[in-house]
Design an enzyme around this catalytic site. Structure first.
Site, PDB file in Angstrom:
ATOM      1  N   GLY A   1       2.941   2.072   5.325  1.00 10.64           N
ATOM      2  CA  GLY A   1       4.162   1.365   5.719  1.00 10.64           C
ATOM      3  C   GLY A   1       4.852   2.023   6.909  1.00 10.64           C
ATOM      4  O   GLY A   1       5.392   1.352   7.792  1.00 10.64           O
TER       5      GLY A   1
ATOM      6  N   GLU B   1       5.723  -3.481   0.568  1.00 11.30           N
ATOM      7  CA  GLU B   1       5.663  -3.126  -0.865  1.00 11.30           C
ATOM      8  C   GLU B   1       4.880  -1.829  -0.943  1.00 11.30           C
ATOM      9  O   GLU B   1       3.649  -1.827  -0.973  1.00 11.30           O
ATOM     10  CB  GLU B   1       4.943  -4.236  -1.649  1.00 11.30           C
ATOM     11  CG  GLU B   1       5.646  -5.581  -1.620  1.00 11.30           C
ATOM     12  CD  GLU B   1       6.831  -5.682  -2.577  1.00 11.30           C
ATOM     13  OE1 GLU B   1       7.049  -4.756  -3.380  1.00 11.30           O
ATOM     14  OE2 GLU B   1       7.547  -6.692  -2.498  1.00 11.30           O
TER      15      GLU B   1
ATOM     16  N   GLY C   1       0.840  -1.201   0.000  1.00 11.71           N
ATOM     17  CA  GLY C   1       0.000   0.000   0.000  1.00 11.71           C
ATOM     18  C   GLY C   1       0.868   1.241   0.000  1.00 11.71           C
ATOM     19  O   GLY C   1       2.028   1.211  -0.432  1.00 11.71           O
ATOM     20  N   SER C   2       0.320   2.311   0.516  1.00 10.43           N
ATOM     21  CA  SER C   2       1.020   3.594   0.475  1.00 10.43           C
ATOM     22  C   SER C   2       2.208   3.624   1.443  1.00 10.43           C
ATOM     23  O   SER C   2       2.239   2.863   2.420  1.00 10.43           O
ATOM     24  CB  SER C   2       0.042   4.712   0.844  1.00 10.43           C
ATOM     25  OG  SER C   2      -0.511   4.443   2.114  1.00 10.43           O
TER      26      SER C   2
ATOM     27  N   CYS D   1       1.575   0.690  -8.862  1.00 12.77           N
ATOM     28  CA  CYS D   1       2.727   1.141  -8.092  1.00 12.77           C
ATOM     29  C   CYS D   1       3.907   1.394  -9.020  1.00 12.77           C
ATOM     30  O   CYS D   1       4.771   2.205  -8.723  1.00 12.77           O
ATOM     31  CB  CYS D   1       3.086   0.124  -7.029  1.00 12.77           C
ATOM     32  SG  CYS D   1       3.226  -1.535  -7.687  1.00 12.77           S
TER      33      CYS D   1
HETATM   34  P1  NAD Z   1      -3.448   2.277   1.329  1.00 12.55           P
HETATM   35  O1  NAD Z   1      -2.151   2.472   2.012  1.00 12.55           O
HETATM   36  O2  NAD Z   1      -4.497   3.303   1.500  1.00 12.55           O
HETATM   37  O3  NAD Z   1      -4.108   0.892   1.810  1.00 12.55           O
HETATM   38  C1  NAD Z   1      -3.470  -0.354   1.615  1.00 12.55           C
HETATM   39  C2  NAD Z   1      -3.961  -1.357   2.636  1.00 12.55           C
HETATM   40  O4  NAD Z   1      -3.445  -1.016   3.926  1.00 12.55           O
HETATM   41  C3  NAD Z   1      -5.481  -1.408   2.818  1.00 12.55           C
HETATM   42  O5  NAD Z   1      -5.872  -2.754   2.993  1.00 12.55           O
HETATM   43  C4  NAD Z   1      -5.711  -0.604   4.091  1.00 12.55           C
HETATM   44  O6  NAD Z   1      -6.896  -0.959   4.768  1.00 12.55           O
HETATM   45  C5  NAD Z   1      -4.484  -0.981   4.895  1.00 12.55           C
HETATM   46  N1  NAD Z   1      -4.049  -0.011   5.906  1.00 12.55           N
HETATM   47  C6  NAD Z   1      -4.028   1.328   5.802  1.00 12.55           C
HETATM   48  N2  NAD Z   1      -3.486   1.874   6.914  1.00 12.55           N
HETATM   49  C7  NAD Z   1      -3.154   0.843   7.736  1.00 12.55           C
HETATM   50  C8  NAD Z   1      -2.557   0.753   9.024  1.00 12.55           C
HETATM   51  N3  NAD Z   1      -2.212   1.853   9.703  1.00 12.55           N
HETATM   52  N4  NAD Z   1      -2.360  -0.472   9.556  1.00 12.55           N
HETATM   53  C9  NAD Z   1      -2.713  -1.583   8.891  1.00 12.55           C
HETATM   54  N5  NAD Z   1      -3.294  -1.564   7.670  1.00 12.55           N
HETATM   55  C10 NAD Z   1      -3.506  -0.355   7.093  1.00 12.55           C
HETATM   56  O7  NAD Z   1      -3.132   2.068  -0.236  1.00 12.55           O
HETATM   57  P2  NAD Z   1      -4.123   2.002  -1.482  1.00 12.55           P
HETATM   58  O8  NAD Z   1      -4.665   3.361  -1.767  1.00 12.55           O
HETATM   59  O9  NAD Z   1      -5.087   0.868  -1.328  1.00 12.55           O
HETATM   60  O10 NAD Z   1      -3.121   1.555  -2.663  1.00 12.55           O
HETATM   61  C11 NAD Z   1      -2.326   2.452  -3.377  1.00 12.55           C
HETATM   62  C12 NAD Z   1      -0.917   2.511  -2.835  1.00 12.55           C
HETATM   63  O11 NAD Z   1      -0.359   1.197  -2.787  1.00 12.55           O
HETATM   64  C13 NAD Z   1       0.023   3.308  -3.733  1.00 12.55           C
HETATM   65  O12 NAD Z   1       0.889   4.069  -2.935  1.00 12.55           O
HETATM   66  C14 NAD Z   1       0.792   2.228  -4.490  1.00 12.55           C
HETATM   67  O13 NAD Z   1       2.039   2.642  -4.982  1.00 12.55           O
HETATM   68  C15 NAD Z   1       0.912   1.186  -3.440  1.00 12.55           C
HETATM   69  N6  NAD Z   1       1.150  -0.135  -4.009  1.00 12.55           N
HETATM   70  C16 NAD Z   1       2.413  -0.660  -3.924  1.00 12.55           C
HETATM   71  C17 NAD Z   1       2.692  -1.889  -4.511  1.00 12.55           C
HETATM   72  C18 NAD Z   1       4.076  -2.459  -4.477  1.00 12.55           C
HETATM   73  O14 NAD Z   1       4.225  -3.638  -4.782  1.00 12.55           O
HETATM   74  N7  NAD Z   1       5.109  -1.698  -4.136  1.00 12.55           N
HETATM   75  C19 NAD Z   1       1.675  -2.612  -5.145  1.00 12.55           C
HETATM   76  C20 NAD Z   1       0.395  -2.063  -5.186  1.00 12.55           C
HETATM   77  C21 NAD Z   1       0.151  -0.824  -4.614  1.00 12.55           C
END
Ligand code: NAD
Length: 507
Positions: free
Chosen positions: A246, A263, A241-242, A297
């Site tokens: 992380g 990731e 995720g974002s 991503c």
């Molecule tokens: P996001 O960070 O909003 O959410 C991702 C996941 O994390 C969701 O399931 C969310 O519920 C969970 N989450 C959020 N905050 C959390 C916390 N504090 N503790 C535990 N879980 C939590 O991301 P998004 O908007 O769904 O996806 C887009 C982002 O993901 C972009 O930044 C993109 O670059 C990244 N991404 C990275 C990869 C990679 O392989 N590097 C792949 C896909 C997406």
């Protein structure tokens, strides 16, 4: 050309229901969560969200199942993943439909995501017979020094909306053959594809007689993710995720000495050198930057082009962008679907405003496409920038391509690496020295460094992930499986003497 006709929410609901029925999914009735579609921006079905008790039960079940799964022979564990892969093949188009409905991907990209799931299953089945340790030369006579890989425990998988199923399958297929069990917390924006994928895995579990708790699904918002992060029974948290997410997850897992696989966001660039094949570069740039509506991503966000060819490339690129059909991702003619939400569209508009305030000039795109629905459709944008300003250094998860120019290769490389993220990168050149420099130790600082192909669209055979604020994790192919296992070093003394290492004498 853009066609502004979009399916009605009623039609999408019926199509979704039909796909779910064919897969055999019964929707969990209740409240707390809504399945929605970015195609019309409307809700589709209310769903019961997992609560605190569900999270606790899921982790307990997975921990219990691990006790038998870890001693099940790895090739037998592979049989579960092989059966799951067969079910994915059978339901490929149904799963792709659900990805299009919930994530807004065009048909070929949604099918591609399911193909990735099938590919990683094939890979993991092969891996199930290759969880190799090694024998190391011992310095002591009559001793054997060996390294073995054992299952790790419960893996908590937290995934993002934009690869709603593939990222989970990368983790899960490998974790299962490695002898781990999995608790999955998908994005709250994509519950239906999660239900469908988890249901097919449940069917494979039943068909192969694997322990019931090898996989559990939690449909919930980030609270459930936070509980996975905190629970010491979760040996590995694999979070996609974002970078913001992380930053919250990593220190909390570290505080309990758990293992993390991150990731996170990317800010990927391509250098286009004077010797590049411009037609090839053009195709790669358009797909990498505008494909998936800029919501990968690995999406190309920065184009670093040599001053002498910039005008030529930008005029071709502008022409290609103006022809990109934006609209309903279920239409065969569409290449760019909706953004995931109105919030994502707002962020894109704000980023464009900030870019202009920082001296940028919008060369193409950035305008709304009115479909008469609540869906958020914007034309992909190209913005010429005077330098790598604040907005260029951020990841805006939308189709904005910032263009920078350079005069020397060293200048291009410095610009390339001067961002906080380090996921994917590429160079377009026919100069072998430049190509080799780009992938060398003092070249691109990313986890993925490509030559004459774009930044997005990785194969599952290689390890996937990136450096710096991208989090450092590696998933999918190569030896990424080791991240899901624990290493044991063993010394066996089969002599009658006790010989101490380093010739130490004692007693
Ligand atoms: P996001 O960070 O909003 O959410 C991702 C996941 O994390 C969701 O399931 C969310 O519920 C969970 N989450 C959020 N905050 C959390 C916390 N504090 N503790 C535990 N879980 C939590 O991301 P998004 O908007 O769904 O996806 C887009 C982002 O993901 C972009 O930044 C993109 O670059 C990244 N991404 C990275 C990869 C990679 O392989 N590097 C792949 C896909 C997406």
């Amino acid at each position: 050309m853009t066609d502004t006709t979009v399916a009605t929410t009623e039609t999408l609901r019926a199509r979704t229901r039909a796909a779910l029925d064919r897969i055999g999914v019964v929707l969990p009735e209740g409240a707390g969560l809504h399945a929605r579609t970015p195609i019309t921006g409307d809700d589709l079905f209310p769903l019961r969200a997992s609560n605190r008790v569900d999270v606790e039960t899921a982790i307990t079940d997975a921990a219990q199942a691990f006790r038998t799964w870890r001693t099940t022979p790895a090739p037998v564990r592979g049989e579960l993943v092989r059966t799951f892969g067969e079910l994915l093949r059978t339901h490929k188009t149904d799963l792709a439909d659900l990805i299009t409905v919930e994530a807004g991907k065009i048909g070929s990209e949604a099918l591609g995501e399911v193909q990735e799931m099938i590919d990683i299953c094939d890979f993991a089945v092969g891996q199930s017979r290759q969880l190799y340790g090694r024998t190391i030369a011992s310095e002591r006579p009559g001793h054997r020094l060996a390294e073995t890989w054992h299952p790790l425990g419960v893996v908590g998988v937290i995934s993002a909306f934009n690869f709603p199923a593939a990222v989970w399958s990368w983790n899960t297929a490998l974790a299962l053959v490695c002898g781990d069990t999995v608790v999955w917390k998908p994005s709250e924006l994509t519950p239906l594809i999660s239900l469908a994928a988890a249901h097919l895995l449940d069917r494979a579990v039943a068909a192969t007689g694997a322990p019931d708790g090898v996989h559990r699904l939690l449909l919930a918002d980030r609270d459930a993710g936070e509980r996975l992060v905190e629970d010491p029974r979760v040996a590995l948290v694999s979070a996609t995720g974002s970078t913001r997410m992380g930053r919250e997850v990593a220190p909390r897992v570290a505080a309990r000495f758990g293992r993390c696989l991150l990731e996170l966001g990317g800010n990927n660039a391509a250098i286009v050198a004077p010797s590049a094949d411009l037609d090839l570069a053009l195709q790669a740039v358009v797909f990498s930057a505008a494909g998936t509506a800029g919501q990968r991503c690995t999406t190309l966000r920065r184009l670093i082009v040599h001053h002498d060819i910039a005008d030529r490339l930008l005029s071709k690129l502008g022409a290609a962008y103006r022809k990109l059909p934006v609209g309903d991702p279920f239409l065969d003619t569409t290449l760019v679907g909706p953004l995931i939400s109105a919030t994502a569209a707002k962020r894109m508009r704000e980023a464009l405003e900030q870019a202009k305030a920082e001296g940028g000039k919008v060369l193409a795109g950035g305008s709304e496409v009115d479909t008469g629905t609540n869906g958020a459709y914007l034309t992909p944008a190209i913005v010429a920038m005077p330098g790598q300003t604040a907005i260029v250094r951020e990841e805006t998860f939308a189709p904005i391509l910032f263009v920078l120019t350079y005069r020397t290769f060293e200048e291009a490389l410095a610009l390339h690496n001067d961002v906080p993220q380090g996921l994917s990168s590429s160079i377009f050149t026919r100069d072998q020295q430049e190509a080799e420099r780009f992938v060398a130790a003092d070249g691109s600082d990313c986890g993925i460094a490509n030559v004459n192909i774009g930044t997005s669209g990785a194969e599952i055979g290689g390890a996937f992930g990136g450096e710096k604020e991208t989090g450092g994790g590696r998933e999918s192919g190569s030896d990424a499986w080791r991240g899901y296992m624990r290493r044991v070093t063993t010394t066996v003394n089969y002599s009658a003497e006790l010989t101490l290492a380093q010739n130490v004498s004692f007693l």
